[in-house]
Design a protein around this motif. Sequence first.
Motif, PDB file in Angstrom:
ATOM      1  N   GLN A 106     -14.341   4.519  13.633  1.00 39.24           N
ATOM      2  CA  GLN A 106     -12.957   4.446  13.182  1.00 39.24           C
ATOM      3  C   GLN A 106     -12.824   5.089  11.807  1.00 39.24           C
ATOM      4  N   LEU A 107     -11.587   5.317  11.397  1.00 37.45           N
ATOM      5  CA  LEU A 107     -11.351   5.867  10.065  1.00 37.45           C
ATOM      6  C   LEU A 107     -11.286   4.714   9.060  1.00 37.45           C
ATOM      7  N   PRO A 108     -11.545   4.987   7.770  1.00 38.37           N
ATOM      8  CA  PRO A 108     -11.366   3.929   6.774  1.00 38.37           C
ATOM      9  C   PRO A 108      -9.924   3.389   6.836  1.00 38.37           C
ATOM     10  N   ALA A 109      -9.753   2.107   6.496  1.00 41.46           N
ATOM     11  CA  ALA A 109      -8.447   1.455   6.641  1.00 41.46           C
ATOM     12  C   ALA A 109      -7.343   2.172   5.862  1.00 41.46           C
ATOM     13  N   CYS A 110      -7.646   2.619   4.646  1.00 39.96           N
ATOM     14  CA  CYS A 110      -6.613   3.272   3.820  1.00 39.96           C
ATOM     15  C   CYS A 110      -6.150   4.574   4.467  1.00 39.96           C
ATOM     16  N   VAL A 111      -7.088   5.298   5.064  1.00 43.78           N
ATOM     17  CA  VAL A 111      -6.768   6.578   5.706  1.00 43.78           C
ATOM     18  C   VAL A 111      -5.900   6.326   6.946  1.00 43.78           C
ATOM     19  N   SER A 112      -6.270   5.300   7.738  1.00 42.93           N
ATOM     20  CA  SER A 112      -5.496   4.968   8.942  1.00 42.93           C
ATOM     21  C   SER A 112      -4.078   4.549   8.583  1.00 42.93           C
ATOM     22  N   ALA A 113      -3.950   3.847   7.439  1.00 44.54           N
ATOM     23  CA  ALA A 113      -2.639   3.290   7.095  1.00 44.54           C
ATOM     24  C   ALA A 113      -1.722   4.285   6.398  1.00 44.54           C
ATOM     25  N   CYS A 114      -2.263   5.366   5.875  1.00 43.41           N
ATOM     26  CA  CYS A 114      -1.442   6.302   5.084  1.00 43.41           C
ATOM     27  C   CYS A 114      -0.370   6.947   5.975  1.00 43.41           C
ATOM     28  N   PRO A 115       0.918   6.689   5.694  1.00 45.89           N
ATOM     29  CA  PRO A 115       1.967   7.194   6.589  1.00 45.89           C
ATOM     30  C   PRO A 115       2.253   8.687   6.427  1.00 45.89           C
ATOM     31  N   ASP A 164      -7.628 -17.881   0.408  1.00 45.76           N
ATOM     32  CA  ASP A 164      -8.070 -18.220  -0.940  1.00 45.76           C
ATOM     33  C   ASP A 164      -9.593 -18.123  -0.990  1.00 45.76           C
ATOM     34  N   PRO A 165     -10.220 -17.315  -1.781  1.00 52.66           N
ATOM     35  CA  PRO A 165      -9.634 -16.398  -2.751  1.00 52.66           C
ATOM     36  C   PRO A 165      -8.880 -15.241  -2.086  1.00 52.66           C
ATOM     37  N   LYS A 166      -7.901 -14.728  -2.795  1.00 56.51           N
ATOM     38  CA  LYS A 166      -7.065 -13.651  -2.250  1.00 56.51           C
ATOM     39  C   LYS A 166      -7.891 -12.380  -2.048  1.00 56.51           C
ATOM     40  N   PRO A 167      -7.708 -11.729  -0.885  1.00 61.27           N
ATOM     41  CA  PRO A 167      -8.441 -10.464  -0.686  1.00 61.27           C
ATOM     42  C   PRO A 167      -7.959  -9.398  -1.668  1.00 61.27           C
ATOM     43  N   ARG A 168      -8.882  -8.588  -2.147  1.00 63.53           N
ATOM     44  CA  ARG A 168      -8.534  -7.590  -3.169  1.00 63.53           C
ATOM     45  C   ARG A 168      -8.666  -6.181  -2.599  1.00 63.53           C
ATOM     46  N   ALA A 169      -7.778  -5.306  -3.054  1.00 65.97           N
ATOM     47  CA  ALA A 169      -7.818  -3.899  -2.625  1.00 65.97           C
ATOM     48  C   ALA A 169      -8.831  -3.145  -3.460  1.00 65.97           C
ATOM     49  N   CYS A 198      -6.365  -1.849   2.681  1.00 69.01           N
ATOM     50  CA  CYS A 198      -7.712  -2.094   2.138  1.00 69.01           C
ATOM     51  C   CYS A 198      -7.954  -3.588   1.933  1.00 69.01           C
ATOM     52  N   ALA A 199      -6.968  -4.247   1.338  1.00 69.00           N
ATOM     53  CA  ALA A 199      -7.122  -5.691   1.090  1.00 69.00           C
ATOM     54  C   ALA A 199      -7.246  -6.448   2.411  1.00 69.00           C
ATOM     55  N   VAL A 200      -6.453  -6.051   3.399  1.00 72.11           N
ATOM     56  CA  VAL A 200      -6.506  -6.733   4.700  1.00 72.11           C
ATOM     57  C   VAL A 200      -7.866  -6.501   5.364  1.00 72.11           C
ATOM     58  N   GLU A 201      -8.340  -5.256   5.301  1.00 64.21           N
ATOM     59  CA  GLU A 201      -9.628  -4.921   5.912  1.00 64.21           C
ATOM     60  C   GLU A 201     -10.765  -5.717   5.270  1.00 64.21           C
ATOM     61  N   SER A 220     -10.437  -8.698   3.973  1.00 61.68           N
ATOM     62  CA  SER A 220     -10.138 -10.132   3.984  1.00 61.68           C
ATOM     63  C   SER A 220     -11.016 -10.811   5.037  1.00 61.68           C
ATOM     64  N   ALA A 221     -11.011 -12.119   5.024  1.00 57.68           N
ATOM     65  CA  ALA A 221     -11.831 -12.851   5.999  1.00 57.68           C
ATOM     66  C   ALA A 221     -11.228 -12.750   7.397  1.00 57.68           C
ATOM     67  N   SER A 222      -9.901 -12.827   7.474  1.00 58.06           N
ATOM     68  CA  SER A 222      -9.238 -12.839   8.787  1.00 58.06           C
ATOM     69  C   SER A 222      -8.974 -11.437   9.340  1.00 58.06           C
ATOM     70  N   LYS A 223      -8.861 -10.447   8.465  1.00 56.20           N
ATOM     71  CA  LYS A 223      -8.508  -9.060   8.814  1.00 56.20           C
ATOM     72  C   LYS A 223      -7.123  -8.989   9.465  1.00 56.20           C
ATOM     73  N   ASP A 224      -6.272  -9.955   9.114  1.00 51.89           N
ATOM     74  CA  ASP A 224      -4.906  -9.972   9.629  1.00 51.89           C
ATOM     75  C   ASP A 224      -3.968 -10.119   8.433  1.00 51.89           C
ATOM     76  N   LEU A 225      -2.937  -9.274   8.372  1.00 51.25           N
ATOM     77  CA  LEU A 225      -2.055  -9.244   7.205  1.00 51.25           C
ATOM     78  C   LEU A 225      -1.437 -10.600   6.900  1.00 51.25           C
ATOM     79  N   TYR A 226      -0.853 -11.243   7.918  1.00 54.50           N
ATOM     80  CA  TYR A 226      -0.140 -12.500   7.674  1.00 54.50           C
ATOM     81  C   TYR A 226      -1.085 -13.634   7.279  1.00 54.50           C
ATOM     82  N   GLU A 227      -2.279 -13.619   7.832  1.00 48.21           N
ATOM     83  CA  GLU A 227      -3.243 -14.659   7.466  1.00 48.21           C
ATOM     84  C   GLU A 227      -3.877 -14.353   6.113  1.00 48.21           C
ATOM     85  N   ALA A 228      -4.081 -13.062   5.840  1.00 50.41           N
ATOM     86  CA  ALA A 228      -4.728 -12.655   4.584  1.00 50.41           C
ATOM     87  C   ALA A 228      -3.906 -13.075   3.366  1.00 50.41           C
ATOM     88  N   ILE A 229      -2.578 -13.082   3.512  1.00 50.34           N
ATOM     89  CA  ILE A 229      -1.700 -13.454   2.403  1.00 50.34           C
ATOM     90  C   ILE A 229      -2.008 -14.871   1.918  1.00 50.34           C
TER      91      ILE A 229
END
Lengths: 75, 173
Positions: free
Chosen positions: B131-140, B39-44, B22-25, B27-36
């Motif tokens: 597409q599915l919501p990001a949280c749904v896609s990511a749920c293992p 600034d400001p930090k993306p929020r879930a 959710c936080a990555v989705e 974020s401005a970059s939509k990429d995990l490594y860049e999102a970390i």
Amino acid sequence: MTEMASEKTDAVTVTVKKPVLQVSCLVCGTPFATEKQVRRVHEKLHFSQQLAATCPDCRGAKFRGAMEKVLSSQK
Amino acid sequence: MKGMIIVNVDVCNACKSCEIACAVEHSASKDLYEAIHEDPKPRARVSVQQGVSFSVPLQCRQCANAPCIALCPTGGLHRADPDSPVLLDEEKCIGCDWCVLACPFGVIQLDEERKVAFKCDQCFERVQRGQLPACVSACPTGALMFKILEEVSKERRNAYLVEIAECLTGGGV
């Protein structure tokens, strides 16, 4: 009362900081909103006094607790 | 068609993949490594809550008569159409906190850094793209599901019919 002014191109932003009394959450006791805000939530949204005077974190916990109750009764 | 994020608490193992996705989705970059490093930090918009006997990811319930919309003084919280989730227009948000106080589930939060509220929008743009919501896609474990309201009712009816059939036939259908 403190006043701070910052100038950005042609706009001037003034931030006024004024201490206000806050109502404590009925569940955890943390101050979270003014009395006026709690009253407005109660009157406009028809929330019970208790729900209106509960902080957002405790509302989440309450919801989770209610879910737990329902789920355990189904098992 | 009104979509809903449904949780099967029996299979949620509180891995918090949904929170990260959710936080990555959002974020401005939509990429995990860049999102970390953003600034400001993306929020879930979803948070995994630990109960006594289970964990459950909690996010906006998309109330039909949303109290947050009723109290929003600027019209920042709105629906694109009657079936859409409750959306937040950050341009209009003044960070007044009314929506946070109005939410009966305590799932709307205020970003203290940016002075704007943030809440689950069911990844409206992703869903529009099919597409599915990001949280749904990511749920293992498949604990999070995205379903249409009518689909949920139909599944419940079918499950109930199977239950009745089992009762009538004494266990075996």
